[in-house]
Design a protein around this motif. Sequence first.
Motif, PDB file in Angstrom:
ATOM      1  N   UNK A 148      34.671  19.606  26.673  1.00 52.09           N
ATOM      2  CA  UNK A 148      36.091  19.459  26.956  1.00 52.09           C
ATOM      3  C   UNK A 148      36.434  18.019  27.329  1.00 52.09           C
ATOM      4  N   UNK A 149      35.583  17.396  28.109  1.00 53.41           N
ATOM      5  CA  UNK A 149      35.838  16.009  28.498  1.00 53.41           C
ATOM      6  C   UNK A 149      35.744  15.077  27.292  1.00 53.41           C
ATOM      7  N   UNK A 150      34.957  15.455  26.300  1.00 56.02           N
ATOM      8  CA  UNK A 150      34.872  14.656  25.076  1.00 56.02           C
ATOM      9  C   UNK A 150      36.173  14.748  24.289  1.00 56.02           C
ATOM     10  N   UNK A 151      36.813  15.924  24.326  1.00 60.43           N
ATOM     11  CA  UNK A 151      38.116  16.070  23.669  1.00 60.43           C
ATOM     12  C   UNK A 151      39.145  15.182  24.347  1.00 60.43           C
ATOM     13  N   UNK A 152      39.166  15.212  25.676  1.00 60.01           N
ATOM     14  CA  UNK A 152      40.105  14.406  26.442  1.00 60.01           C
ATOM     15  C   UNK A 152      39.583  14.309  27.877  1.00 60.01           C
ATOM     16  N   UNK A 153      39.249  13.121  28.345  1.00 60.92           N
ATOM     17  CA  UNK A 153      38.719  12.982  29.708  1.00 60.92           C
ATOM     18  C   UNK A 153      39.678  13.477  30.784  1.00 60.92           C
ATOM     19  N   UNK A 154      40.975  13.561  30.473  1.00 57.21           N
ATOM     20  CA  UNK A 154      41.954  14.007  31.461  1.00 57.21           C
ATOM     21  C   UNK A 154      42.021  15.526  31.595  1.00 57.21           C
ATOM     22  N   UNK A 155      41.382  16.264  30.693  1.00 55.72           N
ATOM     23  CA  UNK A 155      41.358  17.718  30.820  1.00 55.72           C
ATOM     24  C   UNK A 155      40.678  18.083  32.134  1.00 55.72           C
ATOM     25  N   UNK A 156      41.274  19.036  32.854  1.00 62.94           N
ATOM     26  CA  UNK A 156      40.753  19.473  34.151  1.00 62.94           C
ATOM     27  C   UNK A 156      39.925  20.751  33.952  1.00 62.94           C
ATOM     28  N   UNK A 157      38.698  20.727  34.466  1.00 56.96           N
ATOM     29  CA  UNK A 157      37.751  21.822  34.237  1.00 56.96           C
ATOM     30  C   UNK A 157      37.219  22.340  35.565  1.00 56.96           C
ATOM     31  N   UNK A 158      37.088  23.651  35.668  1.00 54.72           N
ATOM     32  CA  UNK A 158      36.571  24.233  36.899  1.00 54.72           C
ATOM     33  C   UNK A 158      35.765  25.488  36.673  1.00 54.72           C
ATOM     34  N   UNK A 159      34.970  25.836  37.651  1.00 53.07           N
ATOM     35  CA  UNK A 159      34.138  27.033  37.692  1.00 53.07           C
ATOM     36  C   UNK A 159      33.745  27.255  39.141  1.00 53.07           C
ATOM     37  N   UNK A 160      32.841  28.156  39.454  1.00 49.19           N
ATOM     38  CA  UNK A 160      32.113  29.035  38.548  1.00 49.19           C
ATOM     39  C   UNK A 160      32.745  30.415  38.377  1.00 49.19           C
ATOM     40  N   UNK A 161      33.916  30.667  39.033  1.00 59.15           N
ATOM     41  CA  UNK A 161      34.609  31.956  38.910  1.00 59.15           C
ATOM     42  C   UNK A 161      33.682  33.096  39.317  1.00 59.15           C
ATOM     43  N   UNK A 162      32.991  32.912  40.435  1.00 56.56           N
ATOM     44  CA  UNK A 162      32.132  33.954  40.998  1.00 56.56           C
ATOM     45  C   UNK A 162      32.961  34.946  41.809  1.00 56.56           C
ATOM     46  N   UNK A 163      32.545  36.202  41.796  1.00 58.84           N
ATOM     47  CA  UNK A 163      33.156  37.202  42.658  1.00 58.84           C
ATOM     48  C   UNK A 163      32.527  37.078  44.042  1.00 58.84           C
ATOM     49  N   UNK A 164      33.335  36.729  45.026  1.00 60.61           N
ATOM     50  CA  UNK A 164      32.818  36.533  46.380  1.00 60.61           C
ATOM     51  C   UNK A 164      32.736  37.881  47.092  1.00 60.61           C
ATOM     52  N   UNK A 165      31.724  38.646  46.708  1.00 63.31           N
ATOM     53  CA  UNK A 165      31.548  39.996  47.234  1.00 63.31           C
ATOM     54  C   UNK A 165      31.169  39.986  48.711  1.00 63.31           C
ATOM     55  N   UNK A 166      31.683  40.973  49.434  1.00 62.85           N
ATOM     56  CA  UNK A 166      31.255  41.200  50.809  1.00 62.85           C
ATOM     57  C   UNK A 166      30.705  42.618  50.922  1.00 62.85           C
ATOM     58  N   UNK A 167      29.809  42.814  51.884  1.00 63.77           N
ATOM     59  CA  UNK A 167      29.060  44.050  52.007  1.00 63.77           C
ATOM     60  C   UNK A 167      29.099  44.564  53.442  1.00 63.77           C
ATOM     61  N   UNK A 168      28.608  45.772  53.608  1.00 65.58           N
ATOM     62  CA  UNK A 168      28.296  46.263  54.945  1.00 65.58           C
ATOM     63  C   UNK A 168      27.206  45.358  55.515  1.00 65.58           C
ATOM     64  N   UNK A 169      27.376  44.835  56.729  1.00 64.76           N
ATOM     65  CA  UNK A 169      26.387  43.918  57.293  1.00 64.76           C
ATOM     66  C   UNK A 169      24.965  44.479  57.332  1.00 64.76           C
ATOM     67  N   UNK A 222      37.835  37.452  44.240  1.00 65.32           N
ATOM     68  CA  UNK A 222      37.271  38.449  45.142  1.00 65.32           C
ATOM     69  C   UNK A 222      38.327  39.336  45.751  1.00 65.32           C
ATOM     70  N   UNK A 223      37.854  40.290  46.508  1.00 63.61           N
ATOM     71  CA  UNK A 223      38.723  41.248  47.180  1.00 63.61           C
ATOM     72  C   UNK A 223      38.562  41.113  48.686  1.00 63.61           C
ATOM     73  N   UNK A 224      39.562  41.568  49.415  1.00 60.26           N
ATOM     74  CA  UNK A 224      39.473  41.558  50.875  1.00 60.26           C
ATOM     75  C   UNK A 224      38.574  42.683  51.376  1.00 60.26           C
TER      76      UNK A 224
END
Length: 474
Positions: free
Chosen positions: A228-249, A290-292
């Motif tokens: 993507x940066x090769x197409x245009x260095x100004x393109x904004x890229x982000x990740x990792x889109x992880x699910x921030x799971x929470x559990x019973x302790x 993620x979820x609450x």
Amino acid sequence: MGRHGWDSGAWRWRFTALLGVGAAVLALVVTLVNTLPGGGSTAGTTPDGAKVHGTPARPAERPGPEVGWGFTHTQFSADEGAAEAVRRVEDTLGGRPLPQNQAIMGWGADNPEPVKGRYDFTALDRRIDFVRASHGTPVITLCCSPDWMKGGKAGADNTDWTQSALETAPRPEHYADFAALAATVARRYPDVRHFVVWNEFKGFWNDAEARWDYEGYTRMYNLVYRALKKVDPDIQVGGPYLVMDSLDPRSADASRTFTGPWGAMDQRVLDAFTYWNRNKAGADFVVVDGSSYTNDDELLPDEFAATDKFTAVGRWVRQQTGGLPLWWAEYYVEPADANDERKGWSEARRVAVQAAGLIALAKGGATSGFYWNPEKEQGASCAGCLWTPTDRASGGQRLPMYDLVSRFSEAFAPGTRQRTVPVAPDDVPNVRVLASDRTVLVVNTLGRPISAQVDGQRFDMQAYEVKWLTRRAG
């Protein structure tokens, strides 16, 4: 099959038979023309995937890493339906434009590259056209991948739309192909300046080690980032889109250090995030979702206080990344039923808890987020939706959730400074508050009316009411 005419005389039978042979030959020719040596039909595709679509409205300024608060298009949206209803939604959104997120495959978009080097962007074009018509800021999530990249069959007629197939990641030998597809998408829509890489680590689970395959995801992410940066260095890229799971302790996978009244974070998720953060080629912003509630659908200690998890996660992520702009690609406050639908609460309660969730996200340092819009194809109502279905001329009517998201987007845009305002001591347990220099958002967390005093103003609130106050000068 009457056109064959077997009982209508020898001449007619022979003539019809010849027509049948001719049709069969023609069909064979069409099939051969629409089939590449690698196999798979190319019907409906084009080799010109990177050709600019439509009339992009490129912003005058260089893009920044923050887009603000908006929504994600899902399987059904207002790009299709009765013309009057579609225009109504376009006009509504145009009056208070929002960032709009769309995946490249699934959630309303077709297989973008059924055969390697052959593209079908018809559905994605239509979604981007809708974003442009409603003056939204377009965001694209680079998920999911064509079948031939993940072990399936190539061909316009071979796409496997089952959930398990859709959520399969590209094979390592096709990571570069997926990066090339991402670059093609970027060239096709030059007005899309923000890209999110993949969705929730789908397909990146390491069964052998019972953990996320963060090495594989990070390798693919880095290839996409560089493409993507090769197409245009100004393109904004982000990740990792992880699910921030929470559990019973008490869970074996629960973090022993990252806990709160809302539960404990899943240590496997924290490990995956840490690896990506240390080994990424770069990132203009960081994305999570993620979820609450916990993985067991527990709202701890209640549905409003559970949203404090968003604040805790946001602060942790910002600390880990050195302050990268934080996006929430999805955020959920109401557990889903067996059909993955959220319609058990009244709309007033739903909007109130969503408002509390937005407050918690902002307090955690997030400046951009996307409401997962659960639109329906048809009907007169739609729980939790931004507008009514557009299948009829009277559809496309704005709903309470739209009012919340659009008002929040306007009042707490990126760069807005948060202010602390006084709340009467006896009201502190009952309200959630977020303030700027000009606006105060107040949420009644009780299912009964109250009288509250916030920022020096006394007012009544109905059960689960969301109230917007204008701050007094001085």
